[in-house]
Design a protein around this motif. Structure first.
Motif, PDB file in Angstrom:
ATOM      1  N   GLY A  55      47.746  51.351  24.993  1.00  0.00           N
ATOM      2  CA  GLY A  55      48.510  50.612  25.999  1.00  0.00           C
ATOM      3  C   GLY A  55      48.370  49.124  25.741  1.00  0.00           C
ATOM      4  N   SER A  56      49.210  48.339  26.402  1.00  0.00           N
ATOM      5  CA  SER A  56      49.215  46.904  26.126  1.00  0.00           C
ATOM      6  C   SER A  56      47.906  46.257  26.571  1.00  0.00           C
ATOM      7  CB  SER A  56      50.410  46.254  26.832  1.00  0.00           C
ATOM      8  OG  SER A  56      50.449  46.680  28.177  1.00  0.00           O
ATOM      9  N   PRO A  57      47.622  45.064  26.040  1.00  0.00           N
ATOM     10  CA  PRO A  57      46.388  44.371  26.441  1.00  0.00           C
ATOM     11  C   PRO A  57      46.392  44.137  27.949  1.00  0.00           C
ATOM     12  CG  PRO A  57      47.483  43.212  24.620  1.00  0.00           C
ATOM     13  CD  PRO A  57      48.412  44.281  25.080  1.00  0.00           C
ATOM     14  N   GLY A  58      45.281  44.406  28.595  1.00  0.00           N
ATOM     15  CA  GLY A  58      45.187  44.163  30.027  1.00  0.00           C
ATOM     16  C   GLY A  58      45.714  45.292  30.891  1.00  0.00           C
ATOM     17  N   SER A  59      46.169  46.372  30.279  1.00  0.00           N
ATOM     18  CA  SER A  59      46.703  47.474  31.087  1.00  0.00           C
ATOM     19  C   SER A  59      45.587  48.268  31.773  1.00  0.00           C
ATOM     20  CB  SER A  59      47.573  48.390  30.227  1.00  0.00           C
ATOM     21  OG  SER A  59      46.872  48.841  29.091  1.00  0.00           O
ATOM     22  N   GLY A  60      44.354  48.010  31.394  1.00  0.00           N
ATOM     23  CA  GLY A  60      43.233  48.647  32.075  1.00  0.00           C
ATOM     24  C   GLY A  60      42.553  49.744  31.268  1.00  0.00           C
ATOM     25  N   LYS A  61      42.758  49.732  29.955  1.00  0.00           N
ATOM     26  CA  LYS A  61      42.197  50.778  29.095  1.00  0.00           C
ATOM     27  C   LYS A  61      40.674  50.845  29.202  1.00  0.00           C
ATOM     28  CE  LYS A  61      44.059  48.905  25.477  1.00  0.00           C
ATOM     29  NZ  LYS A  61      44.832  47.855  26.157  1.00  0.00           N
ATOM     30  N   SER A  62      40.028  49.709  29.007  1.00  0.00           N
ATOM     31  CA  SER A  62      38.561  49.718  29.003  1.00  0.00           C
ATOM     32  C   SER A  62      38.009  50.123  30.359  1.00  0.00           C
ATOM     33  CB  SER A  62      38.024  48.335  28.613  1.00  0.00           C
ATOM     34  OG  SER A  62      38.459  47.983  27.324  1.00  0.00           O
ATOM     35  N   THR A  63      38.637  49.633  31.411  1.00  0.00           N
ATOM     36  CA  THR A  63      38.201  49.990  32.758  1.00  0.00           C
ATOM     37  C   THR A  63      38.312  51.494  32.957  1.00  0.00           C
ATOM     38  OG1 THR A  63      39.158  47.868  33.445  1.00  0.00           O
ATOM     39  CG2 THR A  63      38.449  49.361  35.199  1.00  0.00           C
ATOM     40  N   ILE A 146      38.842  57.187  21.944  1.00  0.00           N
ATOM     41  CA  ILE A 146      39.226  56.039  21.115  1.00  0.00           C
ATOM     42  C   ILE A 146      40.083  55.121  21.967  1.00  0.00           C
ATOM     43  CG2 ILE A 146      40.396  55.277  19.019  1.00  0.00           C
ATOM     44  CD1 ILE A 146      40.280  58.209  18.037  1.00  0.00           C
ATOM     45  N   GLU A 147      39.662  53.865  22.102  1.00  0.00           N
ATOM     46  CA  GLU A 147      40.512  52.894  22.792  1.00  0.00           C
ATOM     47  C   GLU A 147      41.120  51.960  21.769  1.00  0.00           C
ATOM     48  OE1 GLU A 147      38.634  50.241  25.688  1.00  0.00           O
ATOM     49  OE2 GLU A 147      40.254  48.793  25.407  1.00  0.00           O
ATOM     50  N   THR A 148      42.438  51.781  21.843  1.00  0.00           N
ATOM     51  CA  THR A 148      43.053  50.801  20.957  1.00  0.00           C
ATOM     52  C   THR A 148      44.281  50.185  21.619  1.00  0.00           C
ATOM     53  OG1 THR A 148      43.955  50.385  18.754  1.00  0.00           O
ATOM     54  CG2 THR A 148      44.455  52.514  19.718  1.00  0.00           C
ATOM     55  N   VAL A 193      50.192  55.729  34.568  1.00  0.00           N
ATOM     56  CA  VAL A 193      50.570  54.512  35.273  1.00  0.00           C
ATOM     57  C   VAL A 193      49.300  54.031  35.967  1.00  0.00           C
ATOM     58  CG1 VAL A 193      52.063  53.478  37.020  1.00  0.00           C
ATOM     59  CG2 VAL A 193      52.941  55.287  35.532  1.00  0.00           C
ATOM     60  N   ASN A 194      48.600  53.137  35.278  1.00  0.00           N
ATOM     61  CA  ASN A 194      47.357  52.605  35.833  1.00  0.00           C
ATOM     62  C   ASN A 194      47.700  51.400  36.703  1.00  0.00           C
ATOM     63  OD1 ASN A 194      44.484  52.391  36.136  1.00  0.00           O
ATOM     64  ND2 ASN A 194      44.553  50.657  34.724  1.00  0.00           N
ATOM     65  N   LYS A 195      46.738  50.944  37.475  1.00  0.00           N
ATOM     66  CA  LYS A 195      46.973  49.893  38.463  1.00  0.00           C
ATOM     67  C   LYS A 195      47.982  50.382  39.500  1.00  0.00           C
ATOM     68  CE  LYS A 195      45.869  46.229  35.195  1.00  0.00           C
ATOM     69  NZ  LYS A 195      45.967  44.816  34.851  1.00  0.00           N
ATOM     70  N   THR A 229      46.740  56.243  38.152  1.00  0.00           N
ATOM     71  CA  THR A 229      45.322  55.950  38.381  1.00  0.00           C
ATOM     72  C   THR A 229      45.121  54.524  38.883  1.00  0.00           C
ATOM     73  OG1 THR A 229      45.058  55.209  36.094  1.00  0.00           O
ATOM     74  CG2 THR A 229      44.476  57.501  36.541  1.00  0.00           C
ATOM     75  N   VAL A 230      44.013  54.331  39.543  1.00  0.00           N
ATOM     76  CA  VAL A 230      43.508  52.994  39.827  1.00  0.00           C
ATOM     77  C   VAL A 230      42.141  52.951  39.137  1.00  0.00           C
ATOM     78  CG1 VAL A 230      42.889  51.302  41.592  1.00  0.00           C
ATOM     79  CG2 VAL A 230      44.665  53.012  42.071  1.00  0.00           C
ATOM     80  N   ALA A 231      42.163  52.495  37.910  1.00  0.00           N
ATOM     81  CA  ALA A 231      40.931  52.577  37.111  1.00  0.00           C
ATOM     82  C   ALA A 231      39.799  51.808  37.784  1.00  0.00           C
ATOM     83  CB  ALA A 231      41.180  52.040  35.701  1.00  0.00           C
TER      84      ALA A 231
HETATM   85  N1  LIG Z   1      44.629  46.048  40.328  1.00  0.00           N
HETATM   86  C1  LIG Z   1      44.085  46.736  39.325  1.00  0.00           C
HETATM   87  N2  LIG Z   1      43.484  46.084  38.323  1.00  0.00           N
HETATM   88  C2  LIG Z   1      42.931  46.803  37.315  1.00  0.00           C
HETATM   89  C3  LIG Z   1      42.962  48.216  37.313  1.00  0.00           C
HETATM   90  N3  LIG Z   1      42.363  48.652  36.185  1.00  0.00           N
HETATM   91  C4  LIG Z   1      41.960  47.562  35.516  1.00  0.00           C
HETATM   92  N4  LIG Z   1      42.296  46.430  36.192  1.00  0.00           N
HETATM   93  C5  LIG Z   1      42.020  45.051  35.793  1.00  0.00           C
HETATM   94  O1  LIG Z   1      42.844  44.703  34.690  1.00  0.00           O
HETATM   95  C6  LIG Z   1      42.169  43.788  33.844  1.00  0.00           C
HETATM   96  C7  LIG Z   1      42.174  44.276  32.419  1.00  0.00           C
HETATM   97  O2  LIG Z   1      41.419  45.448  32.315  1.00  0.00           O
HETATM   98  P1  LIG Z   1      40.853  46.013  30.950  1.00  0.00           P
HETATM   99  O3  LIG Z   1      40.232  47.323  31.265  1.00  0.00           O
HETATM  100  O4  LIG Z   1      40.013  45.019  30.259  1.00  0.00           O
HETATM  101  O5  LIG Z   1      42.200  46.220  30.125  1.00  0.00           O
HETATM  102  P2  LIG Z   1      42.409  46.549  28.585  1.00  0.00           P
HETATM  103  O6  LIG Z   1      42.714  45.266  27.891  1.00  0.00           O
HETATM  104  O7  LIG Z   1      43.599  47.464  28.554  1.00  0.00           O
HETATM  105  O8  LIG Z   1      41.188  47.212  28.069  1.00  0.00           O
HETATM  106  C8  LIG Z   1      40.770  43.630  34.406  1.00  0.00           C
HETATM  107  O9  LIG Z   1      40.721  42.449  35.147  1.00  0.00           O
HETATM  108  C9  LIG Z   1      40.609  44.837  35.287  1.00  0.00           C
HETATM  109  O10 LIG Z   1      39.726  44.594  36.348  1.00  0.00           O
HETATM  110  C10 LIG Z   1      43.608  48.881  38.423  1.00  0.00           C
HETATM  111  O11 LIG Z   1      43.691  50.115  38.491  1.00  0.00           O
HETATM  112  N5  LIG Z   1      44.132  48.097  39.398  1.00  0.00           N
END
Ligand SMILES: Nc1nc2c(ncn2[C@@H]2O[C@H](COP(=O)(O)OP(=O)(O)O)[C@@H](O)[C@H]2O)c(=O)[nH]1
Ligand SMILES: [Mg+2]
Lengths: 323, 138
Positions: A55-63, A146-148, A193-195, A229-231
């Motif tokens: 998924g795109s950067p910031g989409s919440g993969k690591s969370t 695997i996260e990428t 669909v995260n977040k 999900t709401v990671a």
């Molecule tokens: N509102 C909201 N924010 C989230 C959620 N999951 C992750 N985030 C936030 O999104 C940002 C990027 O998350 P990160 O896991 O680093 O994304 P990655 O780049 O895909 O690995 C962080 O500030 C997280 O706290 C969610 O379910 N809801």
């Protein structure tokens, strides 16, 4: 067990964390002997379910990975994670920050988290990732994640090495849904669909559904699922896990796991052969004075790239034809 | 074969203790990256066990501990013991950055810390030390 099995492999199979970490380093650096290591690990692989998250950067993969790992641990399963950052430069420095999000399982040594840069890409980042997964698998991990970052072909190749692929799509990001057309739509088994706490989640689900309906699958194919999900809070993660399990069951029952494995072995064999052949040819180039020397002859109008290529490959061709 | 093999100095920049600033750690992280190192940054407020876990799993050549809280005499030896437990003590270069009173330095070095860099140490000095002393891996 082979008597000449590298000590590193024995230690890894014995459950030594250090040996596992070292083996992955060897794989990543393509250090001398890494192939023997991977080869010796091979017979011990196949026990882990491998899940790819893109998924795109910031989409919440690591969370999400953090929450998934936690959930698996609560089920008594052991977890390995490889976080690959293909966007880091091929050479030079990089900052790898995915580890910051691994808060839920911090200090739990049964979650083995490893960050990987794009440095391995010369020999194929997806190959290095797949080999690192083998190390975790042979170590005895039940689940390997695997996260990428998703976007280009490189990333598609990386997640393709997983049994189950999840694609994260943040809400109401028209661009992201468009982006999916470029290759990722075909490889996603589950679209997440995260977040989902943010506005627009419903619309994104609908858009995704529409796009997935257009995708031409074949009879008996897995019908891609959409999860929300709401990671950050973990909401929806248990359901997502169930969907992963469903997909795993489907892989086994449909015979697709074996098919996939077959394809993967074939690809792996091809990659190794390509690598070996190109190494042999590079050596031959060197022996003939190096590529610049040869190119100078092209520059001078004495020959063409075609003639030269033919010439360099000839002994190899002859040798193989003799067999 | 050797020209195929690709190595980089891998560092973990860890921030221990309860003090809240990570500006310093960020500056270090970026300087290390610019020096060509691969840096794993693991965030703020890390417990010694977490740092050990990260150092072992990431198989870093260098562990840089940034500490300002004054609890170095208990936290740093705990990290060193953890590294030992996982056979990572011998070949990890451990450096400490922060305010370490002179009388504590010897104790930390005895615990296995390879170098201590006080505030105001030029970044080049730290980087040069790492380049000269990072363990060689095969
Ligand atoms: N509102 C909201 N924010 C989230 C959620 N999951 C992750 N985030 C936030 O999104 C940002 C990027 O998350 P990160 O896991 O680093 O994304 P990655 O780049 O895909 O690995 C962080 O500030 C997280 O706290 C969610 O379910 N809801
Ligand atoms: Mg991430």
């Amino acid at each position: 067990m082979a008597p000449d099995q590298p000590e590193l492999v024995e230690d890894l199979l014995d459950g030594k964390h250090r040996a596992l970490a070292r083996a992955i380093t060897k794989i990543e650096n393509r250090s001398p002997g890494y192939r023997e290591v991977v080869s010796a690990l091979y017979p011990h692989t196949g026990g882990a379910d491998v899940i790819g998250i893109t998924g795109s950067p910031g989409s919440g993969k690591s969370t999400l990975v953090d929450k998934l790992a936690k959930q698996y641990r609560d089920q008594g399963l052991t977890v390995g994670v490889i976080a690959v950052d293909p966007s880091s430069p091929f050479t030079g420095g990089a900052v790898l920050g995915d580890r910051i999000r691994m808060a839920s399982t911090a200090t739990d040594m049964d979650v083995f988290f490893r960050s990987m840069s794009a440095r391995g890409s010369l020999g194929g980042l997806s190959t290095a990732t797949a080999d690192a997964v083998k190390a975790l698998d042979a170590f005895g991990k039940d689940k390997v994640i695997i996260e990428t970052v998703g976007a280009g072909q490189n990333e598609v190749d990386i997640v393709k090495t997983a049994d189950t692929v999840a694609v994260l799509v943040p809400p109401s990001s028209g661009d992201d849904v468009q982006m999916l057309k470029a290759g990722i739509l075909e490889i996603g088994d589950v679209f997440v669909v995260n977040k989902a706490d943010l506005e627009g989640a419903n619309r994104t689900v609908t858009e995704l559904r529409n796009m997935l309906d257009l995708r031409d699958g074949e009879e008996g194919d897995w019908d891609p699922e959409i999860a929300e999900t709401v990671a950050e809070s973990g909401e929806g993660v248990p359901d997502l896990l169930e969907t992963f399990d469903d997909h795993t069951t489907w892989l086994d029952e449909s015979g697709r796991r074996e098919e996939k494995r077959h394809t993967r072995y074939a690809e792996e064999l091809r990659n190794l052969l390509r690598e070996d052949a190109s190494e042999l040819l590079e050596a031959e180039l060197e022996a003939r004075g190096g590529i610049d020397e040869l190119v100078a002859r092209i520059d001078a109008g004495e020959t063409t790239p075609y003639e030269l290529a033919d010439d360099v490959v000839e002994p190899v061709r002859d040798a193989l034809a003799d067999d | 074969m050797s020209e195929e093999s690709q190595q980089n100095i891998r560092c973990l920049v860890a921030k221990v203790g309860l003090d809240g600033h990570d500006r310093g750690a960020h500056v270090i992280t970026r300087a290390f990256r610019d020096a060509g190192f691969e840096v794993i940054y693991s965030g703020l407020h890390k417990a010694p066990e977490e740092i050990v876990q990260a150092a072992v799993q990431e198989d870093v050549d260098v562990l840089g501990i940034s500490i300002l809280s004054g609890a170095h005499n208990t936290l740093v030896p705990k990290i060193m013991e953890g590294l030992e437990e996982y056979d990572a003590f011998e070949d990890t270069l451990v450096i400490v950055g922060g305010i370490i009173p002179d009388e504590d330095r010897e104790g930390l070095e005895e615990a296995g810390v390879d170098a201590i860099f006080g505030p105001g140490t030029p970044m080049e000095e730290t980087i040069e030390f790492i380049e000269d002393n990072a363990p060689q891996r095969d």
